[in-house]
Design an enzyme around this catalytic site. Structure first.
Site, PDB file in Angstrom:
ATOM      1  N   ASN A   8       0.873  -1.178   0.000  1.00 25.09           N
ATOM      2  CA  ASN A   8       0.000   0.000   0.000  1.00 25.09           C
ATOM      3  C   ASN A   8       0.904   1.220   0.000  1.00 25.09           C
ATOM      4  O   ASN A   8       1.462   1.590   1.037  1.00 25.09           O
ATOM      5  CB  ASN A   8      -0.895  -0.014   1.258  1.00 25.09           C
ATOM      6  CG  ASN A   8      -1.748   1.239   1.352  1.00 25.09           C
ATOM      7  OD1 ASN A   8      -1.810   2.036   0.413  1.00 25.09           O
ATOM      8  ND2 ASN A   8      -2.411   1.422   2.482  1.00 25.09           N
ATOM      9  N   LYS A  10       0.133   4.243  -0.363  1.00 22.15           N
ATOM     10  CA  LYS A  10      -0.502   5.457   0.174  1.00 22.15           C
ATOM     11  C   LYS A  10      -0.208   6.631  -0.778  1.00 22.15           C
ATOM     12  O   LYS A  10      -0.222   6.445  -1.985  1.00 22.15           O
ATOM     13  CB  LYS A  10      -0.033   5.693   1.611  1.00 22.15           C
ATOM     14  CG  LYS A  10      -0.224   4.435   2.486  1.00 22.15           C
ATOM     15  CD  LYS A  10      -0.003   4.666   3.948  1.00 22.15           C
ATOM     16  CE  LYS A  10      -0.251   3.368   4.709  1.00 22.15           C
ATOM     17  NZ  LYS A  10      -0.118   3.498   6.152  1.00 22.15           N
ATOM     18  N   HIS A  94      -9.595   1.328   4.869  1.00 22.71           N
ATOM     19  CA  HIS A  94      -8.326   1.542   5.577  1.00 22.71           C
ATOM     20  C   HIS A  94      -8.550   2.504   6.744  1.00 22.71           C
ATOM     21  O   HIS A  94      -9.340   3.434   6.639  1.00 22.71           O
ATOM     22  CB  HIS A  94      -7.271   2.098   4.619  1.00 22.71           C
ATOM     23  CG  HIS A  94      -5.898   2.063   5.206  1.00 22.71           C
ATOM     24  ND1 HIS A  94      -5.448   3.017   6.088  1.00 22.71           N
ATOM     25  CD2 HIS A  94      -4.880   1.168   5.072  1.00 22.71           C
ATOM     26  CE1 HIS A  94      -4.213   2.711   6.464  1.00 22.71           C
ATOM     27  NE2 HIS A  94      -3.845   1.598   5.857  1.00 22.71           N
ATOM     28  N   GLU A  96      -6.887   4.902   7.830  1.00 22.37           N
ATOM     29  CA  GLU A  96      -6.655   6.323   7.512  1.00 22.37           C
ATOM     30  C   GLU A  96      -7.887   6.942   6.865  1.00 22.37           C
ATOM     31  O   GLU A  96      -8.194   8.111   7.054  1.00 22.37           O
ATOM     32  CB  GLU A  96      -5.405   6.454   6.620  1.00 22.37           C
ATOM     33  CG  GLU A  96      -4.134   6.216   7.428  1.00 22.37           C
ATOM     34  CD  GLU A  96      -2.952   5.681   6.637  1.00 22.37           C
ATOM     35  OE1 GLU A  96      -2.982   5.736   5.395  1.00 22.37           O
ATOM     36  OE2 GLU A  96      -2.001   5.201   7.290  1.00 22.37           O
ATOM     37  N   GLU A 174      -5.373  -4.588  10.813  1.00 26.90           N
ATOM     38  CA  GLU A 174      -4.355  -3.565  11.029  1.00 26.90           C
ATOM     39  C   GLU A 174      -4.686  -2.800  12.314  1.00 26.90           C
ATOM     40  O   GLU A 174      -5.497  -1.866  12.280  1.00 26.90           O
ATOM     41  CB  GLU A 174      -4.332  -2.568   9.860  1.00 26.90           C
ATOM     42  CG  GLU A 174      -3.965  -3.178   8.529  1.00 26.90           C
ATOM     43  CD  GLU A 174      -3.391  -2.140   7.559  1.00 26.90           C
ATOM     44  OE1 GLU A 174      -2.320  -2.411   7.012  1.00 26.90           O
ATOM     45  OE2 GLU A 174      -3.998  -1.074   7.372  1.00 26.90           O
ATOM     46  N   GLY A 180       2.488   2.643  10.897  1.00 21.08           N
ATOM     47  CA  GLY A 180       3.458   3.731  10.718  1.00 21.08           C
ATOM     48  C   GLY A 180       4.142   4.164  12.004  1.00 21.08           C
ATOM     49  O   GLY A 180       4.756   5.224  12.066  1.00 21.08           O
ATOM     50  N   SER A 219       3.467  -1.614  10.595  1.00 25.64           N
ATOM     51  CA  SER A 219       4.908  -1.638  10.893  1.00 25.64           C
ATOM     52  C   SER A 219       5.584  -2.961  10.525  1.00 25.64           C
ATOM     53  O   SER A 219       6.511  -3.407  11.200  1.00 25.64           O
ATOM     54  CB  SER A 219       5.161  -1.298  12.364  1.00 25.64           C
ATOM     55  OG  SER A 219       4.768   0.036  12.628  1.00 25.64           O
TER      56      SER A 219
HETATM   57  P1  13P Z   1       3.076   0.732   7.686  1.00 23.93           P
HETATM   58  O1  13P Z   1       3.560  -0.580   7.130  1.00 23.93           O
HETATM   59  O2  13P Z   1       3.838   1.910   7.143  1.00 23.93           O
HETATM   60  O3  13P Z   1       2.993   0.705   9.186  1.00 23.93           O
HETATM   61  O4  13P Z   1       1.572   0.930   7.154  1.00 23.93           O
HETATM   62  C1  13P Z   1       0.665  -0.086   7.354  1.00 23.93           C
HETATM   63  C2  13P Z   1      -0.549   0.179   6.548  1.00 23.93           C
HETATM   64  O5  13P Z   1      -1.339   1.048   6.876  1.00 23.93           O
HETATM   65  C3  13P Z   1      -0.753  -0.612   5.335  1.00 23.93           C
HETATM   66  O6  13P Z   1      -2.032  -0.425   4.828  1.00 23.93           O
END
Ligand code: 13P
Length: 263
Positions: A8, A10, A94, A96, A174, A180, A219
């Site tokens: 992903n 982003k 997601h 976010e 997640e 992150g 992460s």
């Molecule tokens: P990270 O791997 O950067 O922690 O992000 C996870 C994520 O949100 C994948 O969709």
């Protein structure tokens, strides 16, 4: 079941950056990776990445979708546009999007339904916040998120996979506090949640539940992924930061394949 690794990206990478990544990935990706790979670039690079992946076993994925077929929805992208570009997967719900754009479980259910109706597989994201974990409410929160999408993922809406026993539904657990932050969940904690999700799916989908791939996200790095993939109900990973580098992405795939094989 073949594990799945989804990148992903982003809001990272221009079209040129994305194409340079795919160029490197095509050189490094093993002939028999033991793991399916998928890349979810920003919308602006989706078509170019799809073209560059043609002829490889690596799938194209989108990061978001709107539930309507078309219409006056400025800035939104319809499922059939994604299918038209050759997307196999679409990330839905997601955290976010839930926290920054206020996406609701009801909207997410509509997105799941639309993605399935257009022959693509949703990568349906669920997970609890830190406060919810500390209050001991993980299974309650995850159960509520799953229940809200229940109607959208009946077996009738999921014809058997074209490429194997996997159903065209992927669920990514997640935990919000692990995204992150560099703070990864313990493999045992993850297995506990995944086992509960699998049981929930069995109660509703019967034996078909065993064809749903359950990914972990938050992460993930090449250093910690094998222990996660060795858990019996972890069938791959959804990766943000560590997926931005082609060499790391290949390492992740190799270690997921190894972890999965040893379980
Ligand atoms: P990270 O791997 O950067 O922690 O992000 C996870 C994520 O949100 C994948 O969709």
């Amino acid at each position: 079941m073949l594990p799945l690794l989804v990148a992903n990206w982003k809001m990272h990478k221009t079209k040129a950056d994305a194409l340079a990544f795919i160029d490197e990935l095509r050189r490094l990706w093993p002939d028999r990776p033991g793991c399916e790979g998928a890349i979810a670039p920003p919308f602006t690079a989706l078509d170019a990445v799809g073209g560059a992946l043609r002829g490889t076993a690596i799938a194209l994925a989108a990061q978001n979708v709107h539930w309507e077929e078309e219409g006056a929805f400025t800035g939104e992208v319809a499922a059939r546009f994604l299918a038209d570009l050759g997307c196999r997967y679409v990330i839905v719900g997601h955290s976010e999007r839930r926290s920054q754009w206020g996406e609701t479980d009801e909207q997410i259910a509509r997105k799941l339904q639309t993605v399935l109706a257009h022959g693509m597989a949703p990568v349906w994201c669920i997970g609890e916040s830190l406060r919810e974990r500390e209050a001991g409410r993980v299974l309650e929160v995850v159960g509520r998120q799953l229940a809200a999408g229940l109607g959208a993922v009946t077996p009738a809406r999921m014809p058997p996979g074209r490429r194997g026993p996997e159903l065209p539904l992927v669920i990514a657990y997640e935990p919000v506090w692990a995204i992150g932050t560099g703070r990864i969940a313990e493999p045992k904690q993850v297995q506990e949640v995944h086992a509960a999700v699998r049981q929930w799916l069995r109660d509703r989908l019967g034996g078909a539940a065993d064809g749903v791939r359950l990914l972990y996200g938050g992460s993930v790095t090449p250093e910690n992924v094998a222990a996660m993939a060795a858990q019996p109900d972890v069938n791959g990973a959804l990766v943000g930061g560590a997926s931005l580098d082609a060499k790391q992405f290949v390492l992740l795939a190799q270690r997921i394949a190894r972890g999965g094989a040893s379980s």
